[in-house]
Design an enzyme around this catalytic site. Structure first.
Site, PDB file in Angstrom:
ATOM      1  N   HIS A  95      18.968  10.613  -7.245  1.00 48.58           N
ATOM      2  CA  HIS A  95      17.940  11.634  -6.937  1.00 48.58           C
ATOM      3  C   HIS A  95      16.634  11.425  -6.613  1.00 48.58           C
ATOM      4  CE1 HIS A  95      15.837  15.508  -6.891  1.00 48.58           C
ATOM      5  NE2 HIS A  95      15.199  15.162  -8.140  1.00 48.58           N
ATOM      6  N   ASP A 124       0.712   8.366  23.175  1.00 51.44           N
ATOM      7  CA  ASP A 124       1.597   7.929  22.134  1.00 51.44           C
ATOM      8  C   ASP A 124       1.206   7.116  20.996  1.00 51.44           C
ATOM      9  OD1 ASP A 124       4.142   7.188  21.244  1.00 51.44           O
ATOM     10  OD2 ASP A 124       5.043   7.407  23.125  1.00 51.44           O
ATOM     11  N   TRP A 160      14.829   5.883 -11.429  1.00 46.05           N
ATOM     12  CA  TRP A 160      14.108   5.485 -10.234  1.00 46.05           C
ATOM     13  C   TRP A 160      12.889   4.543 -10.268  1.00 46.05           C
ATOM     14  CZ3 TRP A 160       9.297   5.410  -7.517  1.00 46.05           C
ATOM     15  CH2 TRP A 160       8.283   6.203  -8.285  1.00 46.05           C
ATOM     16  N   SER A 188      10.326  -0.275   6.581  1.00 44.56           N
ATOM     17  CA  SER A 188      10.038   0.502   7.540  1.00 44.56           C
ATOM     18  C   SER A 188       8.663   1.434   7.274  1.00 44.56           C
ATOM     19  CB  SER A 188      11.424   1.452   7.230  1.00 44.56           C
ATOM     20  OG  SER A 188      11.006   2.862   7.886  1.00 44.56           O
ATOM     21  N   SER A 189       8.524   1.367   6.163  1.00 42.49           N
ATOM     22  CA  SER A 189       7.142   2.283   5.679  1.00 42.49           C
ATOM     23  C   SER A 189       5.892   1.338   5.905  1.00 42.49           C
ATOM     24  CB  SER A 189       7.084   2.502   4.288  1.00 42.49           C
ATOM     25  OG  SER A 189       8.026   3.222   3.786  1.00 42.49           O
ATOM     26  N   HIS A 272       1.565   3.970  -8.811  1.00 44.79           N
ATOM     27  CA  HIS A 272       0.621   4.839  -8.950  1.00 44.79           C
ATOM     28  C   HIS A 272       0.183   5.322  -7.424  1.00 44.79           C
ATOM     29  CE1 HIS A 272      -0.968   8.359 -10.907  1.00 44.79           C
ATOM     30  NE2 HIS A 272      -2.319   8.301 -10.327  1.00 44.79           N
ATOM     31  N   GLU A 274       1.815   4.948  -4.865  1.00 44.09           N
ATOM     32  CA  GLU A 274       2.990   5.481  -4.226  1.00 44.09           C
ATOM     33  C   GLU A 274       2.784   6.895  -4.451  1.00 44.09           C
ATOM     34  OE1 GLU A 274       5.190   4.573  -2.394  1.00 44.09           O
ATOM     35  OE2 GLU A 274       6.355   6.192  -2.576  1.00 44.09           O
ATOM     36  N   TYR A 276       0.151   8.974  -4.837  1.00 44.01           N
ATOM     37  CA  TYR A 276      -0.733   9.434  -3.981  1.00 44.01           C
ATOM     38  C   TYR A 276      -0.490   8.977  -2.455  1.00 44.01           C
ATOM     39  CZ  TYR A 276      -3.554   9.999  -8.238  1.00 44.01           C
ATOM     40  OH  TYR A 276      -3.820  10.426  -9.322  1.00 44.01           O
ATOM     41  N   SER A 287      -5.381  21.434   4.399  1.00 44.94           N
ATOM     42  CA  SER A 287      -6.819  21.455   5.016  1.00 44.94           C
ATOM     43  C   SER A 287      -6.500  21.927   6.596  1.00 44.94           C
ATOM     44  CB  SER A 287      -7.585  20.068   4.885  1.00 44.94           C
ATOM     45  OG  SER A 287      -7.583  19.850   3.614  1.00 44.94           O
ATOM     46  N   HIS A 321      -1.609   4.394 -17.070  1.00 48.70           N
ATOM     47  CA  HIS A 321      -1.207   5.664 -17.881  1.00 48.70           C
ATOM     48  C   HIS A 321       0.057   5.850 -17.850  1.00 48.70           C
ATOM     49  CE1 HIS A 321      -2.067   7.879 -13.995  1.00 48.70           C
ATOM     50  NE2 HIS A 321      -1.056   7.750 -14.005  1.00 48.70           N
ATOM     51  N   HIS A 322       1.028   5.436 -17.107  1.00 44.35           N
ATOM     52  CA  HIS A 322       2.271   5.491 -17.319  1.00 44.35           C
ATOM     53  C   HIS A 322       3.056   4.801 -18.524  1.00 44.35           C
ATOM     54  CE1 HIS A 322       2.700   7.277 -13.228  1.00 44.35           C
ATOM     55  NE2 HIS A 322       1.862   6.599 -12.947  1.00 44.35           N
ATOM     56  N   THR A 347      -9.940  15.420  -6.837  1.00 49.46           N
ATOM     57  CA  THR A 347      -9.009  16.408  -6.797  1.00 49.46           C
ATOM     58  C   THR A 347      -9.663  17.861  -6.956  1.00 49.46           C
ATOM     59  OG1 THR A 347      -7.620  14.906  -7.950  1.00 49.46           O
ATOM     60  CG2 THR A 347      -6.580  16.968  -7.175  1.00 49.46           C
ATOM     61  N   LYS A 350     -11.349  18.887  -3.827  1.00 50.15           N
ATOM     62  CA  LYS A 350     -10.689  19.489  -2.900  1.00 50.15           C
ATOM     63  C   LYS A 350     -10.216  21.047  -2.997  1.00 50.15           C
ATOM     64  CE  LYS A 350      -8.607  15.377  -0.978  1.00 50.15           C
ATOM     65  NZ  LYS A 350      -8.704  15.934   0.273  1.00 50.15           N
ATOM     66  N   ARG A 469      13.913  13.320 -21.483  1.00 50.27           N
ATOM     67  CA  ARG A 469      14.500  13.034 -19.975  1.00 50.27           C
ATOM     68  C   ARG A 469      15.573  12.044 -20.094  1.00 50.27           C
ATOM     69  NH1 ARG A 469       9.869   9.883 -16.777  1.00 50.27           N
ATOM     70  NH2 ARG A 469      11.281  10.165 -14.902  1.00 50.27           N
TER      71      ARG A 469
END
Lengths: 548, 188
Positions: A95, A124, A160, A188-189, A272, A274, A276, A287, A321-322, A347, A350, A469
């Site tokens: 998932h 293009d 994951w 690909s990314s 991290h 990632e 964002y 926006s 922080h993870h 943040t 924004k 979890r």
């Protein structure tokens, strides 16, 4: 399920425009494109590739969603009812992987493919053939990833985040295939990011300076730089895993002098930024939508750009922080705690700007606006729980509980996913030439927003009460919260069928949209007809900078 | 070169740089941990005893934890699970390796120190963990650990735990290691 139905109407859109005698579509010098499947396999058109990305992403969203529903069905009641714990672990892992790498990221790339050339006035993408290649890598990667579920020993079951040594020494035999599929998705990314950077930096309409670009373009430019910076690190980490598993190295094996904690540092150095990557384009979308439906220019355009850039830079300084409970010295705990809290400032800028844009606007509440407003509110809730998690002593309690699950689902589902849905409703008139069915859209919105909150809000409480979890069973005191979460999840899942229905209906027909589909919209994409013809801006448009 | 080509070649260069950086982080991480003593990494080479005066004003509890990693039917016993030492005092503790399996195997004890801030102050003069052990079936070997905690050990450290985890060493790996590692235990 959507895959079979959606591509069909799109050729209709290009032929419809040709028949409609749109001024820009008068060239006959193009060779007839190949018909049938080959056309989609070989297309280099940014709009067709963008549509394919979006359809792929929607398919993955449903596959990943079904996996989530397996998890929620098992957690509906305490005890083991439906699946074995081994399979449960594969479901949570798949998932996460499918939603992150298969649904959210490709959806944003698809939106970029469609909208970035239109918003900067380019004919293009800069590298159309590379664009085709980077799309077609994705079905390969995810077919491979999904096929691991059928392999002996099952698919990835280590979460994951695939922490070593769980994924190396103790991983299933299919882990090598998982690594390969992640490599392909990563390439690909990366190719997509190169293409987007090359397009934005080189192909803007004459007279469009960087600070004239729409914010969706800005946020994607910054996202693409993040991708360039961290996807190679992910590639490096999984290459090290591959070597540990198959070639006897010991990057992460303590027995050979390696260090499992090193894995976590490397992973989150990628991980991290990632997260964002999955939210910055959402900021760009919101926006664009909020000023359109508030009928006011965006408040604080420049501060939005600088805030996005600051978030991107700070994302490289917060990864540990993870890992607050991994055993770090006090200095490191403090450093990562303060840098993480610092992110709340840009943040907050924004969120402030969006609210200031709404202030005294003449607001209407069409479906895209509803999703954008829900984004602002619910993403902010996710941001606040993130601030709570950033407090390292408190995180010792929250770590690995459902509180964390609640936090990141609030920023990813009513955050990233809602922004994608908002974008689809906002740009569907441009893509198909028809407005989406407003009544169905509202149904979709309200069922989604109620479903999401029913699913994830109780997780804050079960998490604070200590529910861990990634476990298929739980003790009895969490039963009520989990039952509510599961009911909400099924409601949210079912409401996405309305979304598919709306899209199919909109592709087939509906209220005709003019070029300027929304009264308050101001960017270049609204100067081309709706539906956008296959080829646009073959001569660069006249760009008049608006004062931001 | 067209502007697009310039942009692409620059991004590709950045990509290659970041990929190399990911691998460069591995040795950098080791160096960083060894210099700062973070993560319980210990300098795994023999040190000379620092002849400094023993700080008799305080005692430090030194605890020993031994455990066997997967795939190695060995046991590692220590004569005392806990000793009390003064900073500056050199101490010897005996460890006994026993091979409970029916085969000759090579193994190695990997050390770790907790809290990690104590690790720069731990000097090992002699340790079985500097080298691999090869034990026949049923063999028992007793080997010493000689260590010293230096006097500048931070005052807030009262207990230091030394963890030794046993891991098997594959045969070809052990030969490679043997060719590379100089005879340890020398007074540096």
């Amino acid at each position: 399920m959507a895959l079979n139905q959606l591509p069909k109407p799109t050729p209709q859109h290009s032929t419809a425009t040709a028949a409609g005698g749109v001024a820009e579509e008068t060239h006959d010098h193009h060779d007839q494109p190949p018909r049938g499947a080959l056309r989609w396999l070989l297309t280099t058109n940014h709009k067709e590739i963008g549509s394919m990305y979006l359809i792929f992403s929607l398919t993955m969203f449903f596959i990943g969603g079904i996996f989530a529903l397996v998890v929620r069905a098992e957690l509906f009641q305490p005890g083991l009812q439906l699946v074995q714990p081994e399979f449960f672990n594969q479901m949570t892992t798949m998932h996460g992987l499918i939603m992150v790498f298969g649904a959210v990221m490709p959806a944003f790339v698809g939106l970029a493919n469609w909208m970035v050339p239109l918003q900067v006035g380019a004919p293009d993408m800069a590298l159309p053939r590379l664009n085709n290649f980077s799309f077609w890598l994705l079905p390969v990667a995810f077919t491979l990833l999904l096929s691991t579920l059928l392999m002996p020993g099952g698919g990835p079951n280590f979460g994951w985040t695939f922490y070593a040594p769980l994924s190396t020494t103790y991983g299933p035999p299919s882990t090598t295939f998982f690594i390969l599929s992640l490599h392909i998705a990563g390439i690909s990314s990366i190719l997509g990011a190169i293409n987007i950077i090359a397009t934005i930096l080189n192909m803007r309409a004459p007279g469009m300076r960087m600070m004239d670009m729409p914010l969706f373009v800005w946020t994607w430019l910054i996202t693409a730089f993040l991708l360039i910076a961290v996807m190679p690190v992910l590639a490096g980490v999984i290459t090290m895993m591959l070597m540990d598993i198959n070639f006897g190295t010991s990057f992460f094996t303590a027995a050979g002098g390696g260090d499992p904690v090193l894995f976590q540092h490397l992973f989150w150095f990628f991980g991290h930024p990632e997260v964002y990557i999955m939210i910055l384009p959402a900021f760009g979308i919101v926006s664009a939508i909020i000023p359109t439906f508030a009928r006011k220019p965006l408040f604080g355009y420049a501060s939005m750009v600088y805030a996005t850039a600051s978030i991107a830079i700070l994302s490289f300084l917060v990864w540990a922080h993870h890992m607050f409970v991994v055993g770090m010295p006090l200095v490191a705990e403090l450093f990562f705690m303060y840098t993480t809290m610092l992110i709340a400032i840009p943040t907050g800028v924004k969120v402030f700007n969006w609210i200031a844009t709404l202030f005294r606007g003449s607001i209407t509440f069409e479906t895209p606006m509803l999703f954008a407003l829900a984004f602002v509110v619910l993403f902010t809730i996710g941001g606040f729980s993130g601030l709570m998690l950033a407090i390292s002593p408190a995180d010792f309690q929250y770590h690995d509980t459902y509180f964390v699950v609640a936090h990141f689902h609030y920023v990813l589902v009513p955050g990233a996913v809602f922004s994608i849905m908002a974008a689809v409703y906002y740009w569907l008139p441009k893509w198909t030439g028809h407005y989406a069915d407003e009544r169905l859209g509202q149904w979709h919105f309200w069922t989604s927003v109620i479903g999401v909150n029913l699913t994830f809000f109780p997780m804050h409480f079960s998490g604070l009460a200590g529910m861990p979890r990634r476990i298929p069973d739980y003790s009895l005191q969490f039963a009520d919260f989990n039952m509510v979460s599961s009911l909400g999840a099924f409601m949210f899942g079912a409401s996405q069928l309305i979304f598919v229905w709306v899209i199919i209906k909109c592709v087939r027909g509906g209220v005709k949209a003019p070029a300027q589909a929304w009264e308050g919209a101001g960017d270049l994409e609204w100067t081309v007809p709706s539906p956008a013809p296959l080829h646009t801006f073959e001569t660069p448009p006249e760009f008049k900078p608006t004062s931001h | 070169m067209t502007p697009v080509q310039t942009t692409v070649s620059r991004t590709v260069l950045a990509l290659i740089g970041m990929f190399a950086f990911a691998f460069a982080l591995v040795p950098l991480y080791d160096v960083f941990c060894q210099v700062t003593g973070l993560n319980g990494k210990v300098d795994n080479t023999a040190k000379a005893i620092l002849s400094e005066e023993v700080d008799a004003s305080r005692y430090i509890n030194v605890q020993f934890v031994t455990r066997s990693g997967s795939g190695l039917p060995w046991r590692l016993d220590v004569e005392n699970r806990q000793v009390q030492v003064h900073p500056g005092q050199a101490t010897e503790v005996d460890f006994t390796f026993s091979n409970l399996g029916g085969k000759t195997i090579t193994g190695r004890a990997i050390p770790s120190v907790s809290p990690s801030e104590a690790s720069p102050y731990l000097r090992k003069v002699q340790c079985f963990c500097f080298e691999e052990q090869r034990l026949e079936a049923g063999e028992r070997v007793t080997m010493p650990l000689v260590f010293q905690l230096t006097r500048d050990l931070p005052a807030n450290v009262h207990t230091v735990t030394l963890v030794y985890t046993l891991y098997p060493v594959a045969d070809e790996q052990s030969q490679r290691q043997a060719a590379r590692t100089p005879v340890s235990g020398g007074e540096a």
